[in-house]
Design a protein around this motif. Structure first.
Motif, PDB file in Angstrom:
ATOM      1  N   VAL A 226     -49.562  32.150  29.489  1.00  0.00           N
ATOM      2  CA  VAL A 226     -49.129  33.101  28.453  1.00  0.00           C
ATOM      3  C   VAL A 226     -49.547  32.590  27.073  1.00  0.00           C
ATOM      4  CG1 VAL A 226     -47.101  34.118  27.319  1.00  0.00           C
ATOM      5  CG2 VAL A 226     -47.220  34.011  29.822  1.00  0.00           C
ATOM      6  N   ILE A 227     -49.298  31.322  26.826  1.00  0.00           N
ATOM      7  CA  ILE A 227     -49.658  30.719  25.536  1.00  0.00           C
ATOM      8  C   ILE A 227     -51.169  30.737  25.346  1.00  0.00           C
ATOM      9  CG2 ILE A 227     -49.693  28.534  24.251  1.00  0.00           C
ATOM     10  CD1 ILE A 227     -46.867  28.015  25.536  1.00  0.00           C
ATOM     11  N   GLY A 228     -51.908  30.446  26.413  1.00  0.00           N
ATOM     12  CA  GLY A 228     -53.373  30.463  26.337  1.00  0.00           C
ATOM     13  C   GLY A 228     -53.902  31.830  25.954  1.00  0.00           C
ATOM     14  N   LYS A 229     -53.336  32.879  26.526  1.00  0.00           N
ATOM     15  CA  LYS A 229     -53.756  34.243  26.185  1.00  0.00           C
ATOM     16  C   LYS A 229     -53.436  34.552  24.728  1.00  0.00           C
ATOM     17  CE  LYS A 229     -53.281  35.939  30.888  1.00  0.00           C
ATOM     18  NZ  LYS A 229     -52.468  36.704  31.835  1.00  0.00           N
ATOM     19  N   TYR A 230     -52.262  34.136  24.283  1.00  0.00           N
ATOM     20  CA  TYR A 230     -51.866  34.350  22.888  1.00  0.00           C
ATOM     21  C   TYR A 230     -52.835  33.646  21.946  1.00  0.00           C
ATOM     22  CZ  TYR A 230     -49.256  33.993  18.529  1.00  0.00           C
ATOM     23  OH  TYR A 230     -48.893  34.026  17.205  1.00  0.00           O
ATOM     24  N   LYS A 231     -53.124  32.379  22.245  1.00  0.00           N
ATOM     25  CA  LYS A 231     -54.023  31.615  21.389  1.00  0.00           C
ATOM     26  C   LYS A 231     -55.413  32.238  21.351  1.00  0.00           C
ATOM     27  CE  LYS A 231     -51.826  27.056  21.732  1.00  0.00           C
ATOM     28  NZ  LYS A 231     -52.003  25.671  22.225  1.00  0.00           N
ATOM     29  N   LEU A 232     -55.885  32.737  22.486  1.00  0.00           N
ATOM     30  CA  LEU A 232     -57.186  33.389  22.547  1.00  0.00           C
ATOM     31  C   LEU A 232     -57.200  34.625  21.664  1.00  0.00           C
ATOM     32  CD1 LEU A 232     -60.018  33.483  23.804  1.00  0.00           C
ATOM     33  CD2 LEU A 232     -59.032  34.784  25.698  1.00  0.00           C
ATOM     34  N   GLU A 233     -56.161  35.450  21.767  1.00  0.00           N
ATOM     35  CA  GLU A 233     -56.054  36.663  20.951  1.00  0.00           C
ATOM     36  C   GLU A 233     -56.019  36.351  19.460  1.00  0.00           C
ATOM     37  OE1 GLU A 233     -52.556  38.648  22.327  1.00  0.00           O
ATOM     38  OE2 GLU A 233     -53.437  39.134  24.276  1.00  0.00           O
TER      39      GLU A 233
END
Length: 71
Positions: free
Chosen positions: A12-19
């Motif tokens: 979840v955090i990885g997706k947020y950081k990517l966005e």
């Protein structure tokens, strides 16, 4: 169970950081977390060396999960 939950949160955090265009590894945050975990280990009379080694491995795995999202 705790490690599985951590892995899910890492995704979840990885997706947020990517966005948001953020890097997977935030060195400042990592240092803050290490200090916090070492303090917790001391308070519970747990080996700080052991706590640091365990935390470092868990953190490394979280970063690896976040980097896979970028591929």
């Amino acid at each position: 169970a705790a490690l599985a939950k951590r892995a899910q949160l890492s995704r979840v955090i990885g997706k947020y950081k990517l966005e948001k265009g953020l890097k997977a590894l935030d060195k400042t945050r990592k240092e803050q977390l290490i200090k916090s975990r070492i303090g917790m280990a001391k308070a519970m009379k747990i080996s700080t060396k052991l706590a640091n080694e365990i935390f470092a491995r868990i953190h490394k795995n979280s970063i690896e999960i976040q980097k896979k999202i970028r591929r």
